[in-house]
Design an enzyme around this catalytic site. Sequence first.
Site, PDB file in Angstrom:
ATOM      1  N   GLU A 141      56.581  15.414  44.569  1.00  0.00           N
ATOM      2  CA  GLU A 141      56.486  15.066  42.882  1.00  0.00           C
ATOM      3  C   GLU A 141      56.140  13.755  42.987  1.00  0.00           C
ATOM      4  OE1 GLU A 141      60.191  17.312  41.339  1.00  0.00           O
ATOM      5  OE2 GLU A 141      60.705  16.414  43.054  1.00  0.00           O
ATOM      6  N   ASP A 180      15.057  48.154  49.882  1.00  0.00           N
ATOM      7  CA  ASP A 180      14.934  49.567  49.523  1.00  0.00           C
ATOM      8  C   ASP A 180      14.875  50.244  50.524  1.00  0.00           C
ATOM      9  OD1 ASP A 180      12.409  48.638  50.123  1.00  0.00           O
ATOM     10  OD2 ASP A 180      11.387  49.032  48.248  1.00  0.00           O
ATOM     11  N   ARG A 197      59.040  34.828  35.184  1.00  0.00           N
ATOM     12  CA  ARG A 197      57.542  34.500  34.578  1.00  0.00           C
ATOM     13  C   ARG A 197      56.493  35.224  34.962  1.00  0.00           C
ATOM     14  NH1 ARG A 197      57.270  29.112  38.345  1.00  0.00           N
ATOM     15  NH2 ARG A 197      56.645  30.065  40.327  1.00  0.00           N
ATOM     16  N   ASN A 211      60.132  31.009  43.507  1.00  0.00           N
ATOM     17  CA  ASN A 211      60.819  31.681  42.487  1.00  0.00           C
ATOM     18  C   ASN A 211      62.347  31.869  43.071  1.00  0.00           C
ATOM     19  OD1 ASN A 211      61.327  33.310  44.738  1.00  0.00           O
ATOM     20  ND2 ASN A 211      59.863  34.934  44.276  1.00  0.00           N
ATOM     21  N   GLU A 226      45.642  38.932  41.004  1.00  0.00           N
ATOM     22  CA  GLU A 226      45.290  38.486  39.605  1.00  0.00           C
ATOM     23  C   GLU A 226      43.707  37.634  40.039  1.00  0.00           C
ATOM     24  OE1 GLU A 226      48.912  39.876  38.049  1.00  0.00           O
ATOM     25  OE2 GLU A 226      48.113  38.997  39.942  1.00  0.00           O
ATOM     26  N   HIS A 278       5.162  47.761  59.165  1.00  0.00           N
ATOM     27  CA  HIS A 278       4.067  46.815  59.717  1.00  0.00           C
ATOM     28  C   HIS A 278       3.931  46.726  61.325  1.00  0.00           C
ATOM     29  CE1 HIS A 278       3.487  45.100  55.828  1.00  0.00           C
ATOM     30  NE2 HIS A 278       4.734  45.338  55.686  1.00  0.00           N
ATOM     31  N   CYS A 317       0.190  42.733  54.173  1.00  0.00           N
ATOM     32  CA  CYS A 317       1.027  41.686  54.892  1.00  0.00           C
ATOM     33  C   CYS A 317      -0.002  40.477  55.301  1.00  0.00           C
ATOM     34  CB  CYS A 317       1.597  42.216  55.890  1.00  0.00           C
ATOM     35  SG  CYS A 317       1.039  42.519  57.325  1.00  0.00           S
ATOM     36  N   SER A 349      54.027  38.193  32.761  1.00  0.00           N
ATOM     37  CA  SER A 349      52.486  38.192  32.680  1.00  0.00           C
ATOM     38  C   SER A 349      51.842  39.595  32.710  1.00  0.00           C
ATOM     39  CB  SER A 349      51.894  37.466  33.799  1.00  0.00           C
ATOM     40  OG  SER A 349      52.316  38.013  34.943  1.00  0.00           O
ATOM     41  N   ARG A 385      54.407  38.074  53.575  1.00  0.00           N
ATOM     42  CA  ARG A 385      54.856  38.371  52.506  1.00  0.00           C
ATOM     43  C   ARG A 385      53.991  39.559  51.301  1.00  0.00           C
ATOM     44  NH1 ARG A 385      55.817  36.753  46.663  1.00  0.00           N
ATOM     45  NH2 ARG A 385      57.889  36.934  45.971  1.00  0.00           N
TER      46      ARG A 385
END
EC number: 2.7.1.60
Length: 722
Positions: free
Chosen positions: A271, A517, A19, A253, A307, A569, A581, A23, A321
Amino acid sequence: MEKNGNNRKLRVCVATCNRADYSKLAPIMFGIKAEPQFFELDVVVLGSHLIDDYGNTYRMIEQDDFDIHTRLHTIVRGEDEAAMVESVGLALVKLPDVLNRLKPDIMIVHGDRFDALALATSAALMNIRILHIEGGEVSGTIDDSIRHAITKLAHYHVCCTRSAEQHLIAMCEDHDRILLVGCPSYDKLLSAKNKDYMSVIRMWLGEDVKPRDYIVALQHPVTTDIKHSIKMFELTLDALISFNKRTLVLFPNVDAGSKEMVRVMRKKGIEHHPNFRAVKHVPFDQFIQLVAHAGCMIGNSSCGVREVGAFGTPVINLGTRQTGRETGENVLHVRDADTQDKILHALQLQFGKQYPCSKIYGDGNAVPRILKFLKSIDLKEPLQKKFCFPPVKDNISQDIDHILETQSALAVDLGGTNLRVAIVSMKGEIVKKYTQLNPKTYEDRLGLILKMCVEAASEAVNLNCRILGVGISTGGRVNPREGIVLHSTKLIQEWSSVDLRTPISDALHLPVWVDNDGNCAALAERKFGHGKGIENFVTLITGTGIGGGIIHQHELIHGSSFCAAELGHIVVSLDGPECPCGSQGCIEAYASGIALQREAKKLHDEDLLLVEGMSMKNEEVVSAAHLIQAAKLGNAKAESILRTAGTALGLGVVNILHTMNPSLVILSGVLASHYVNAVKDVIHRQALSSVKTVDVVVSNLADPALLGAASLVLDYTTRRIY
């Protein structure tokens, strides 16, 4: 055919084993099928696709309306090391007959699974050209060795990242046969998030589950340390039970150790647990929606580190892994997941967060590049592979058009008057620039930013530029960690407590960085200007206002509340003129463009500004430029004002020298050249002898704001170590 000189269609065999690889292969298969005038497609299905315990996932290939030419049962059950070897052997026995019948011109093989090794071995020994997808990547376990073995058998290489490309080159693969395109699955991922997802969530997790309030868990055995990986899976399930959130658990898997992991699930009653949904398979389109809107994904699947980054979903990567994989900032690694508490703490840190979308593994245009490459293959060329042994050429590899795509950034400069967006290359070249008047309202401004960025990103493809991210330079106080403008200058209205990162990242699927900036100007100097290679320096911007940035030990200083380097400042007189300011006697009240304009208006109102050689139209606005012109033409009062302004700036610089002790001061902005000598004089008169030797220079950068915004992106992407 295109370019290849063949007088017939190219016969392409795509072999899919599970599977996960489907994909990645499906977008390519759809692309091949859509151009029958160029290609004939044969689909071979083998491996865990055909096993009921793993969902009989061959059915999704049929549902996608592909004709499966051959089904090969190649998995020897047992889920241990011996069974993996026997499965490779069984595939090697069965594949020659299939390939003899199909006689493909080229076979497309994906990834690093043992099934793929059998495919590549068979094709190579039967003189069939091999196109390998996702070669050059680095991860843990035996997969690394298998992947690199397939690389040595393959004739052509489709890689997803620049690092993978470099690894292939280091492995002596032919430069002309390496194609950097990104991951094919991203072609679908980047257009998927906004589709209807609530019905998918309800189908798999229940009617009462909300987006960002559930977990997706996918964990596989580590074949080089099965015993430890089973223990880690047990700890993961214990942590998920304690965390008490609805969780979708996918079965592992077919690797050695998977049977024991399933036993652990059943032993803990997963389950039948009310908070868990355990499934063998989720169709990829639906899986995309589930991970895109999850509160977190946990496990050790490559999907988590690859993904899922496209959506900014938090990921907890467990164990070894995926060691070595490139990851976005959404991934938290728990290498030694040896206690339940450690995994539970990771869940508490990650669950519910939202990170910038990452495009490390693709920009959504992989399939067109792959198809173009396939059309260019000349079957008359010799089949024998060539290796490029060191030394490696400077021109390391070529994409489909035989031109390296230029790594670039989208730079955005939010000024008081104009809004500018530019495509900036890694070398600091402004490839293209867009300018519009800065709207007055928040909604109009954000809408224009998005429109200009989308237009620039589209144009970048035509200009052969690969956009790595978006950098934004704006006035005011900025939280760069969150990408939020906290307080703006008076020049930019309706621009406080504004989250810039999230909407722009969501719209462009790119990481976004935001900073003040002045800080951006310092970063521009560090990467492209006088500050390159300098450990400690200060940049002062002399323009409409006075700002700056401080580089200390090669790093930008932000301060505890992101207010560092408000150099304009610094107070140099207790009873000086009022500053915007609200204080008095700041450098900005003396030396900024606004301050000089104020003094110029006073002189003009008293008819003391214009001298011989000067003229002004009735409707012309008095500006700082008129004051400077008058001083140059001998106006004594204008000269006195500029001298006072230069002295104020110089005193501010002396304070900086005594506080930070930089080795370099860079004056930037339109007024820099008018102040540099005055600043040097004040340093000579007022500074301590230990700092008088500091270098004071005028910036040579044409556009520090845009270059600094680009540096936010380019520095991060080139320095990052995973």
